[in-house]
Design an enzyme around this catalytic site. Structure first.
Site, PDB file in Angstrom:
ATOM      1  N   THR A  30       5.693   0.502  11.719  1.00 21.07           N
ATOM      2  CA  THR A  30       6.709   0.759  12.739  1.00 21.07           C
ATOM      3  C   THR A  30       8.095   0.737  12.108  1.00 21.07           C
ATOM      4  O   THR A  30       8.339  -0.035  11.180  1.00 21.07           O
ATOM      5  CB  THR A  30       6.635  -0.329  13.826  1.00 21.07           C
ATOM      6  N   GLY A  31       8.984   1.576  12.607  1.00 21.54           N
ATOM      7  CA  GLY A  31      10.371   1.533  12.155  1.00 21.54           C
ATOM      8  C   GLY A  31      10.876   2.882  11.700  1.00 21.54           C
ATOM      9  O   GLY A  31      10.133   3.859  11.617  1.00 21.54           O
ATOM     10  N   ASP A  83       3.916   0.841   5.664  1.00 23.45           N
ATOM     11  CA  ASP A  83       4.916   0.256   6.546  1.00 23.45           C
ATOM     12  C   ASP A  83       6.187  -0.042   5.763  1.00 23.45           C
ATOM     13  O   ASP A  83       6.173  -0.110   4.528  1.00 23.45           O
ATOM     14  CB  ASP A  83       4.370  -1.028   7.178  1.00 23.45           C
ATOM     15  N   LYS A  96       9.540  -8.972   7.931  1.00 26.20           N
ATOM     16  CA  LYS A  96       9.372  -7.842   8.836  1.00 26.20           C
ATOM     17  C   LYS A  96       9.564  -8.352  10.267  1.00 26.20           C
ATOM     18  O   LYS A  96       9.538  -9.538  10.512  1.00 26.20           O
ATOM     19  CB  LYS A  96       7.986  -7.206   8.676  1.00 26.20           C
ATOM     20  N   GLY A  97       9.744  -7.420  11.183  1.00 27.81           N
ATOM     21  CA  GLY A  97       9.827  -7.807  12.582  1.00 27.81           C
ATOM     22  C   GLY A  97      11.151  -7.501  13.235  1.00 27.81           C
ATOM     23  O   GLY A  97      11.391  -7.909  14.374  1.00 27.81           O
ATOM     24  N   GLY A  98      12.028  -6.774  12.522  1.00 24.31           N
ATOM     25  CA  GLY A  98      13.274  -6.362  13.161  1.00 24.31           C
ATOM     26  C   GLY A  98      13.033  -5.555  14.420  1.00 24.31           C
ATOM     27  O   GLY A  98      13.814  -5.611  15.372  1.00 24.31           O
ATOM     28  N   GLY A  99      11.914  -4.830  14.439  1.00 29.74           N
ATOM     29  CA  GLY A  99      11.533  -4.072  15.622  1.00 29.74           C
ATOM     30  C   GLY A  99      10.590  -4.830  16.543  1.00 29.74           C
ATOM     31  O   GLY A  99      10.174  -4.295  17.580  1.00 29.74           O
ATOM     32  N   GLU A 105       1.545  -5.493  13.024  1.00 32.71           N
ATOM     33  CA  GLU A 105       1.690  -4.996  11.656  1.00 32.71           C
ATOM     34  C   GLU A 105       0.890  -5.862  10.688  1.00 32.71           C
ATOM     35  O   GLU A 105       0.190  -5.349   9.805  1.00 32.71           O
ATOM     36  CB  GLU A 105       3.167  -4.983  11.263  1.00 32.71           C
ATOM     37  N   LYS A 123      17.028  -2.813   0.938  1.00 33.01           N
ATOM     38  CA  LYS A 123      16.143  -3.872   1.430  1.00 33.01           C
ATOM     39  C   LYS A 123      15.721  -4.850   0.327  1.00 33.01           C
ATOM     40  O   LYS A 123      15.052  -5.837   0.607  1.00 33.01           O
ATOM     41  CB  LYS A 123      14.894  -3.254   2.074  1.00 33.01           C
TER      42      LYS A 123
END
Length: 212
Positions: A30-31, A83, A96-99, A105, A123
């Site tokens: 995702t992203g 990802d 991860k997990g900003g979204g 995931e 990043k």
């Protein structure tokens, strides 16, 4: 920035292109960087079977591209999981997990034979933690989990007006020591009410592709 994301998306397609077959199932994250990858992947959609998606948002984009989306429960094998990440260290540890999709995931990454992380150079970090660490929590446990995080030296911030695909809440943790990502990932997940956290240390990628 979009040029860098397109660049690494193309790298990922080139990496998997010769390794997939008509029976291959891919895992898709995702992203924004992954969205560019999906765009490139559309050109290969007749060369593999379909995908397992980590979020409703990615599933919608994939379906619109004519790519079949399967439930993880309905496939026997996921060959590659592709990802992005919010932070990546030289050891391939991730945040991860900003979204807000990090739980699914992590599940799809763990189910895959090879985890490929695709990022632009911004990043890359020497140590995790400048980016707030997301925790997905059961709504009823949010305040209790927040108190435990404060006791650990972190500063939890409730992500207002946001629900995960699992209808849970997110606490974004600032100022917590992530010098030992493997240990902290386990400690956080042992707090009752935490569904999963955004450290990918026990499920880190085998390969990280970086934009030119």
């Amino acid at each position: 920035m979009s040029a860098a994301k397109i660049s690494v998306a193309k790298k990922a397609v080139e990496y998997i292109e010769s390794k997939i077959s008509r029976g291959t199932v891919l895992g898709i994250g995702t992203g924004s960087t992954v969205n560019f990858f999906i765009e490139e992947l559309g050109n290969l959609k007749h060369h593999f079977k379909g995908v397992v998606s980590s979020s409703n948002a990615s599933s919608e984009i994939l379906i619109n591209k004519g790519i079949e989306v399967f439930s993880l429960n309905d496939v026997n094998e996921v060959e590659f999981y592709i990802d992005g990440a919010d932070e990546v260290t030289p050891e391939n540890f991730l945040i991860k997990g900003g979204g807000g999709a990090h739980t699914r995931e992590k599940i799809v990454a763990a189910a895959s034979n090879e985890f490929i992380c695709i990022i632009d150079k911004t990043k890359l970090v020497n140590k995790l933690g400048a980016f707030p660490l997301p925790l997905e929590v059961i709504p009823e446990s949010r305040s209790m989990v927040a108190r435990k995080i404060i006791a650990m030296g972190g500063r939890p911030v409730y992500r207002n007006n946001f629900l995960t695909d699992q209808k849970n809440h997110i606490l974004d943790i600032h100022e917590i020591d992530i010098s030992d990502p493997v240990k902290l990932e386990k400690i956080l997940n042992n707090i009752p009410g935490v569904v999963d956290n955004g450290i990918f240390a026990n499920n880190k990628p085998e390969i990280v592709l970086i934009s030119d």
